[in-house]
Motif scaffolding. Structure first.
Motif, PDB file in Angstrom:
ATOM      1  N   THR A 142       2.671   4.343 -31.278  1.00 41.99           N
ATOM      2  CA  THR A 142       3.966   4.011 -30.683  1.00 41.99           C
ATOM      3  C   THR A 142       4.216   2.498 -30.714  1.00 41.99           C
ATOM      4  OG1 THR A 142       2.896   4.086 -28.516  1.00 41.99           O
ATOM      5  CG2 THR A 142       4.066   6.067 -29.215  1.00 41.99           C
ATOM      6  N   GLY A 150       9.908   4.242 -28.303  1.00 42.10           N
ATOM      7  CA  GLY A 150      10.923   4.828 -27.413  1.00 42.10           C
ATOM      8  C   GLY A 150      10.543   6.195 -26.877  1.00 42.10           C
ATOM      9  N   GLY A 186       8.302   8.373 -27.789  1.00 45.67           N
ATOM     10  CA  GLY A 186       6.864   8.334 -27.551  1.00 45.67           C
ATOM     11  C   GLY A 186       6.085   9.562 -27.967  1.00 45.67           C
ATOM     12  N   SER A 225      10.352  11.134 -18.969  1.00 42.73           N
ATOM     13  CA  SER A 225      10.470  10.522 -20.297  1.00 42.73           C
ATOM     14  C   SER A 225       9.628   9.242 -20.381  1.00 42.73           C
ATOM     15  CB  SER A 225      11.931  10.217 -20.620  1.00 42.73           C
ATOM     16  OG  SER A 225      12.437   9.288 -19.690  1.00 42.73           O
ATOM     17  N   THR A 226       9.379   8.593 -19.236  1.00 41.06           N
ATOM     18  CA  THR A 226       8.546   7.378 -19.262  1.00 41.06           C
ATOM     19  C   THR A 226       7.076   7.734 -19.514  1.00 41.06           C
ATOM     20  OG1 THR A 226       8.232   7.401 -16.846  1.00 41.06           O
ATOM     21  CG2 THR A 226      10.097   6.102 -17.694  1.00 41.06           C
ATOM     22  N   SER A 269       6.874   8.229 -23.254  1.00 41.45           N
ATOM     23  CA  SER A 269       6.881   6.931 -23.959  1.00 41.45           C
ATOM     24  C   SER A 269       5.528   6.252 -23.939  1.00 41.45           C
ATOM     25  CB  SER A 269       7.842   5.936 -23.312  1.00 41.45           C
ATOM     26  OG  SER A 269       9.105   6.441 -23.235  1.00 41.45           O
TER      27      SER A 269
END
Ligand code: TXA
Ligand code: MG
Length: 343
Positions: free
Chosen positions: A155, A178, A180, A293-294, A297
């Motif tokens: 990533t 982004g 990930g 979503s974090t 990532s």
């Protein structure tokens, strides 16, 4: 290594992209950023170029590659016919982290790209650098993730460098990717499409566009042969054994304490909300439960960090499986070789 801005709009201001495109046209392999993970690109029409991808990664040659395109005309060049459902999905999610398996137009791609199958995996990435590079090369670009086979996908350009330096012609560095996790792979050759690999576009998102989709049981259960050849290999694994733990924080802490009492150096992967609750030798929080979503990532970088600090064992919290959580748990389960402790 060429550094470029991820929002590049005018390719003329980036001779690095032109140079990388020239290398692709000369059948060399070049790593580049996409919105999911870095890809290792090659001219998809050239057996020679595609062979270099398999060699650089140490990838088994029965595992086909995704062809990356930047336009509708490139799509029509390589696939037979586009089922209406696939068309709807392209309209909704392209460019983006969705790979569609379609019937291949024979003779348009190097045989090694599709590992002898009569289908082809295609996607249009949502990343300015990737799009500009594909356009500048004028080629369909075959690209697996740009990691050594079996390691977590890259990533960051640094991850590519750590794995493949000296084995490839170059890396276009566009910063962190982004999403990930990799694209969702969806087989559109059956009446009801089948998710072969969960990824950046969620099952829920697909179903709002086309109604019910199926899932390949093999990515849920270990003992069935998956339809995406790549899904059968151990993947994303850090060097130390990784064990998922479904249980309360205190239960996880107790496991950590036991291993430390045995003299082991213990790593822990936890949600950022829980990080301060634990004591271990090395704790990584890829992201927050409040915004899954974090976690996606930061997941692969987190797994790679454990290799740098040489822990003996890694425990990991589990994450909710809704939405992007399905892809997160799929990758964590694979990284753990399905090892899970339940309280
Ligand atoms: O996000 C992504 O998809 C990234 C970026 C670079 O685009 N690429 C990526 O490629 O993850 P790779 O090669 O690491 O994974 C491709 C997956 C493998 O599981 C492979 O077996 C499957 O797609 N696949 C490719 N062609 C296929 C086909 N014709 N039928 C079924 N599965 C296929
Ligand atoms: Mg991969």
């Amino acid at each position: 290594l060429w550094i470029v801005d991820k929002n590049v709009d005018n390719i003329q201001s980036y001779p690095q992209i032109i140079e990388a495109a020239h290398l692709l046209a000369k059948n060399e392999v070049v790593a580049f950023p996409t919105e999911t993970v870095y890809g290792l690109g090659a001219n998809a029409r050239s057996e020679e170029a595609v062979k270099k991808v398999f060699e650089a990664k140490g990838r088994p040659n029965d595992n086909p590659l995704i062809v990356h395109i930047a336009s509708q005309s490139q799509l029509e060049e390589i696939v037979m016919d586009i089922p209406p459902i696939a068309k709807q999905l392209m309209d909704a999610f392209w460019p983006g982290p969705l790979t569609l398996i379609l019937k291949q137009k024979p003779g348009t791609l190097a045989a090694a790209v599709t590992a002898g199958l009569d289908t082809v995996a295609v996607r249009m990435p949502d990343h300015a650098v990737a799009r500009q590079l594909i356009e500048a090369s004028g080629l369909p670009i075959a690209a697996p993730s740009a990691n050594t086979s079996g390691k977590p996908s890259p990533t960051l350009a640094k991850h590519v460098q750590d794995d493949l330096y000296g084995r490839i012609a170059g890396i276009v560095d566009g910063g962190p990717t982004g999403v990930g996790v990799e694209s969702t792979v969806l087989d559109c050759t059956e009446d009801i499409p089948i998710i072969l690999r969960p990824g950046g576009v969620t099952k829920e998102q697909l179903e709002t566009i086309i109604g019910p989709v199926k899932e390949d049981r093999a990515f849920v259960k270990k003992d069935e042969a998956p339809k995406a050849p790549g899904m059968k290999y151990t993947h994303y694994a850090p060097k130390a054994p990784l064990i998922l733990v479904k249980g309360e924080n205190a239960f996880i802490q107790q496991l950590i304490n036991e291993r430390r009492a045995e003299g082991m150096k213990v790593g822990l992967l936890a949600a950022s909300e829980h990080q301060a609750l634990y004591e271990a030798d090395y704790i990584v929080a890829p992201g927050s439960l409040a915004e899954l979503s974090t976690v996606a990532s930061g997941l692969y970088d987190a797994l790679r960090q454990f290799d740098d600090v040489h822990v003996d064992i890694i425990y990991s919290e589990v994450f909710p499986e809704a939405g992007i959580g399905q892809a997160i748990m799929n990758r964590l389960c694979k990284a753990a070789g399905q090892q899970m402790i339940e309280q």
